[in-house]
Design a protein around this motif. Structure first.
Motif, mmCIF file in Angstrom:
data_model
loop_
_atom_site.group_PDB
_atom_site.id
_atom_site.type_symbol
_atom_site.label_atom_id
_atom_site.label_comp_id
_atom_site.label_asym_id
_atom_site.label_seq_id
_atom_site.Cartn_x
_atom_site.Cartn_y
_atom_site.Cartn_z
ATOM 1 N N LYS A 1 -1.500 3.900 -1.481
ATOM 2 C CA LYS A 1 -2.858 3.503 -1.100
ATOM 3 C C LYS A 1 -3.062 3.778 0.388
ATOM 4 C CE LYS A 1 -4.259 -0.546 -2.511
ATOM 5 N NZ LYS A 1 -4.460 -2.020 -2.581
ATOM 6 N N LYS B 1 2.284 1.969 -3.395
ATOM 7 C CA LYS B 1 1.278 2.360 -4.384
ATOM 8 C C LYS B 1 0.458 3.578 -3.933
ATOM 9 C CE LYS B 1 0.789 -2.358 -6.139
ATOM 10 N NZ LYS B 1 -0.126 -3.533 -6.288
ATOM 11 N N ALA C 1 0.829 -1.210 0.000
ATOM 12 C CA ALA C 1 0.000 0.000 0.000
ATOM 13 C C ALA C 1 0.860 1.256 0.000
ATOM 14 C CB ALA C 1 -0.926 -0.003 1.220
ATOM 15 N N ALA D 1 -6.080 -0.666 2.526
ATOM 16 C CA ALA D 1 -5.286 -1.904 2.489
ATOM 17 C C ALA D 1 -5.808 -2.931 3.487
ATOM 18 C CB ALA D 1 -3.822 -1.592 2.764
#
Length: 392
Positions: free
Chosen positions: A356, A354, A351, A361
């Motif tokens: 995120k 990326k 995560a 996650a």
């Protein structure tokens, strides 16, 4: 790349394994533990780490600490045996999850629990804070979490992980309906220093599993390959291990009613209280349990967790016994917690790379955890049913 800070409540094996995995991934973290110190209460003795637990430790620990973990495992010449209370051979009773292979590269490893905890603490001591019990937490719309801890000002984080065991304070606020179920069984464990008396010598042979009528006793001879301080100095300088003498570990698992322990007030009385339950057993078994130092004996009620219970989506999650406590009969509880730590650390690392949000996650982690935990609890319950069968 998105940075976030993780707070872990509970410095048990699962919480510390997660902390090591986060450190390895470069993710900021802190661990808060209510106990005053790592050794402030009896944590247990022998613990078996299976292939999944070993994989989790290898993924989360630095290589030198993983090598130290393996080097401090017990060394036994025998892979184990299964017997009656009179120590006669018996077959067909071992749970499928038990791996008694003699190959050190593939079989389960028996380690001293406190030693493993000290290894898991190595290198992260500055991020593990003892003597601070969780009081409550509060989630905000921006995704942050504010945490109230005993003796500290408010602490903020992007993700709160409850790794605080079967009596989890995090779970009680997050999912109060997910209280684990009392199975009616109990695990009583202790140890005896070596050498053993002549009467108990038949148990001086690796792992011995005694299948009695309605209960089971496990003996595991813990012999270590060398001085722990010397091993740590050679393999992982900076890791300080408490010396451990060889010992015989024992654990008696069964329904309270079968053991005559529907009610008991003092753990110190347990060795004597178990005398009636062990009538007709080999004198070596009775001697080890009844003459163990009461200060080394502990008892834990066996409870079954609720990984199927859903909680509100957000930046708070659970790990290990906090969500999926299970019977020790399958030998899967600690290993499932270690696997939780590996999966969560890898999920957060992915995560982070990326960009995120941590709470997004968590959906992936929780789906994986619930599936694995449900299978482990089912295997543990089937294992318990097998162990508690009456002898034909």
């Amino acid at each position: 790349m998105q940075d976030f800070h993780v707070v872990i409540i509970g410095a048990g094996l699962g919480g510390l394994c997660l902390a090591q995995g986060l450190k390895r991934a470069g993710i900021s973290f802190d661990v808060y533990e209510r106990d005053a110190a790592p050794d402030s209460r009896l944590q247990g003795y022998r613990i078996r780490i299976d292939a999944y637990g070993q994989r989790a430790l290898a993924a989360c620990l630095p290589p030198e600490l993983f090598a130290l973990f393996r080097a401090t495992a017990s060394r036994n010449a025998s892979s184990g045996r299964f017997v009656t209370p009179q120590l006669l051979p018996i077959e067909g009773r071992a749970p499928a999850s038990w791996d008694m292979a003699e190959d050190d590269d593939t079989g389960d490893l028996s380690v001293n629990r406190q030693t493993l905890r000290e290894i898991l603490l190595a290198g992260i001591e500055g991020h593990v804070h003892f003597g601070h019990e969780l009081k409550s937490y509060r989630c905000f719309e921006d995704g942050s979490v504010s945490i109230s801890l005993e003796g500290l000002p408010l602490v903020s984080c992007d993700l709160l992980v409850g790794a605080d065991g079967v009596n989890s304070q995090v779970r009680r606020q997050l999912a109060p309906y997910a209280e684990p179920r009392d199975t009616g069984s109990i695990c009583i464990y202790g140890k005896m220093e070596l050498p053993l008396s002549t009467t108990a010598e038949p148990l001086d042979d690796g792992t011995t599993v005694v299948f009695a009528d309605g209960c089971t006793v496990i003996f595991d001879l813990m012999r270590f390959g060398g001085d722990f301080s010397a091993l740590a100095s050679r393999l992982a300088p900076g890791c300080h291990l408490t010396p451990v003498e060889d010992y015989l570990y024992w654990a008696l698992i069964g329904p309270r009613q079968r053991l005559g322990l529907e009610e008991y007030d003092h753990v110190q009385d347990l060795p004597v209280l178990l005398t009636n339950a062990m009538r007709g057993w080999h004198p070596g078994i009775r001697q080890i349990i009844s003459r163990s130092d009461p200060a080394t004996v502990a008892a834990l009620p066996i409870r079954s967790g609720r990984p199927d219970a859903l909680w509100p989506f957000g930046a708070v999650t659970l790990l290990g016994d906090a969500v999926h406590a299970m019977s020790p009969a399958g030998g899967l509880g600690a290993n499932t917690a270690l696997e939780d730590a590996r999966v969560l650390a890898e999920t957060l690392s992915d995560a982070r790379s990326k960009a995120k949000p941590a709470k997004i996650a968590m959906l992936d982690y929780e789906a994986d955890m619930r599936d694995r935990a449900a299978r482990a609890i089912d295997a543990s319950e089937r294992g318990a049913a097998m162990l508690f069968e009456n002898l034909a």
